[in-house]
Scaffold this active site. Sequence first.
Site, PDB file in Angstrom:
ATOM      1  N   TYR A  26       0.858  -1.193   0.000  1.00 18.40           N
ATOM      2  CA  TYR A  26       0.000   0.000   0.000  1.00 18.40           C
ATOM      3  C   TYR A  26       0.890   1.238   0.000  1.00 18.40           C
ATOM      4  O   TYR A  26       1.893   1.273   0.716  1.00 18.40           O
ATOM      5  CB  TYR A  26      -0.881   0.021   1.258  1.00 18.40           C
ATOM      6  CG  TYR A  26      -1.646   1.316   1.414  1.00 18.40           C
ATOM      7  CD1 TYR A  26      -2.931   1.449   0.887  1.00 18.40           C
ATOM      8  CD2 TYR A  26      -1.087   2.424   2.054  1.00 18.40           C
ATOM      9  CE1 TYR A  26      -3.626   2.649   1.004  1.00 18.40           C
ATOM     10  CE2 TYR A  26      -1.776   3.617   2.169  1.00 18.40           C
ATOM     11  CZ  TYR A  26      -3.043   3.717   1.645  1.00 18.40           C
ATOM     12  OH  TYR A  26      -3.722   4.895   1.749  1.00 18.40           O
ATOM     13  N   GLU A  82      -3.395   7.585  -4.067  1.00 16.76           N
ATOM     14  CA  GLU A  82      -3.437   6.343  -3.284  1.00 16.76           C
ATOM     15  C   GLU A  82      -3.262   5.179  -4.235  1.00 16.76           C
ATOM     16  O   GLU A  82      -4.081   4.986  -5.138  1.00 16.76           O
ATOM     17  CB  GLU A  82      -4.753   6.228  -2.514  1.00 16.76           C
ATOM     18  CG  GLU A  82      -4.750   5.060  -1.546  1.00 16.76           C
ATOM     19  CD  GLU A  82      -6.061   4.922  -0.779  1.00 16.76           C
ATOM     20  OE1 GLU A  82      -7.134   4.926  -1.416  1.00 16.76           O
ATOM     21  OE2 GLU A  82      -6.001   4.818   0.459  1.00 16.76           O
TER      22      GLU A  82
END
Length: 396
Positions: A118, A206
């Site tokens: 991530y 993101e």
Amino acid sequence: MNLHEYQGKQILNSFGVDIQRGIVAQTADEAVEAAKKLTEETGTGWHVIKAQVHAGGRGKGGGVKLAKNLDEVKELAGQIIGMNLITPQTSAEGKKVHQVLIAEDVYYPGENEPEEYYMSVLLNRATGRNMIMYSTEGGMDIETVAEETPHLIFTEEIDPATGLLPFQARRIAFNLGLSGVAFKGMVKFVNALYTAYVKSDSSLFEINPVLKTSDDKVIAVDAKVTLDGNALYRHKDYLEMRDKREENPVEVEAGEVGLNYVDLDGNVGCMVNGAGLAMATMDLIKQAGGEPANFLDVGGTADAERVETAFNLILKDPNVKAILVNIFGGIVRCDRVAQGIVDAYKNMGTINVPIIVRLQGTNADIAKELIDNSGLDVQSAIEFQEAADKVQAVLA
Ligand code: GDP
Ligand code: MN
């Protein structure tokens, strides 16, 4: 301004970030053509079909599917285009899918297992600095990781005077447990990602997942990008990326006539001049036992036409049980606003929800008289509390 995954990836790629390659398609036939073209470029016959909507969690909702041949591409693209995609991030009604991204399959087997990480870049409002947030636990809900295993989330803050320093990019690669080719790949990835974030004037990047492929390449498989709307004048080419179909239609309409309108879930519509007063008015509504149905700042020029437009917007929301107009007459005179409200009301014919108007400031008393003598179903108030009581009374 939010972007689709494929648009976010375009921006990333233009700054040298390696991505999972793909072609966007509006129909099942276009999807097949896209897949053929990708196979020529990449050599892989496997593709993922990815719904393009402004919401994450698409995989969980059935909006990301793997196709192992052209027949499956056609079938799956046909299923996903036009579907109503419900994910943990959409409302209960879901979002209509207008287009899909046909992407190369990058989870191919090889020497190592593919690994998902991530990574996001965003502004830390507490320190006023950009930061890179990252985790070994990619691919899944970062919210769950934050809740259950917060020690697996790392951050790297960037000093605006120096920008991202080489040791910081290396520390990220190290903390992700990488070595060798993948370590170098991650350092390059992080540098390019941060440059892209800064140069595109974004407020959020993101990437979940960032993938280490089985042959140690580091690429962005997903991209959630939010551009800073106030900086769009510097990026005329990004303006075209706006997809109004993904936005709240009433908010789009309000924007077109220059009103600041944000749709909310409550039952009391409000029309206010000035953002600060609008915030205070929302508090007032809560105190009176209601919930604001919207935030609406009509700005300094509250003439009849503007007031009418604002009423029309508020009334499009079926949940509105009352409207509170709260205007401070500083630059604009209260009696002119009152006349505007009366004219707008008369123009619109019947309005089926009670209206409470609070006017304070220059000529407030004349304004109150104007409203009270208009013969219309509008209640007036001068004091804040008086307005709150009247809202409470109509909701009861
Ligand atoms: P999101 O669910 O909206 O976050 O969409 P993502 O783009 O993150 O994709 C969801 C999931 O689909 C990923 O976490 C992967 O597990 C899977 N996925 C994405 N690309 C590929 C691919 O090329 N091959 C395979 N087999 N799975 C993929
Ligand atoms: Mn994702």
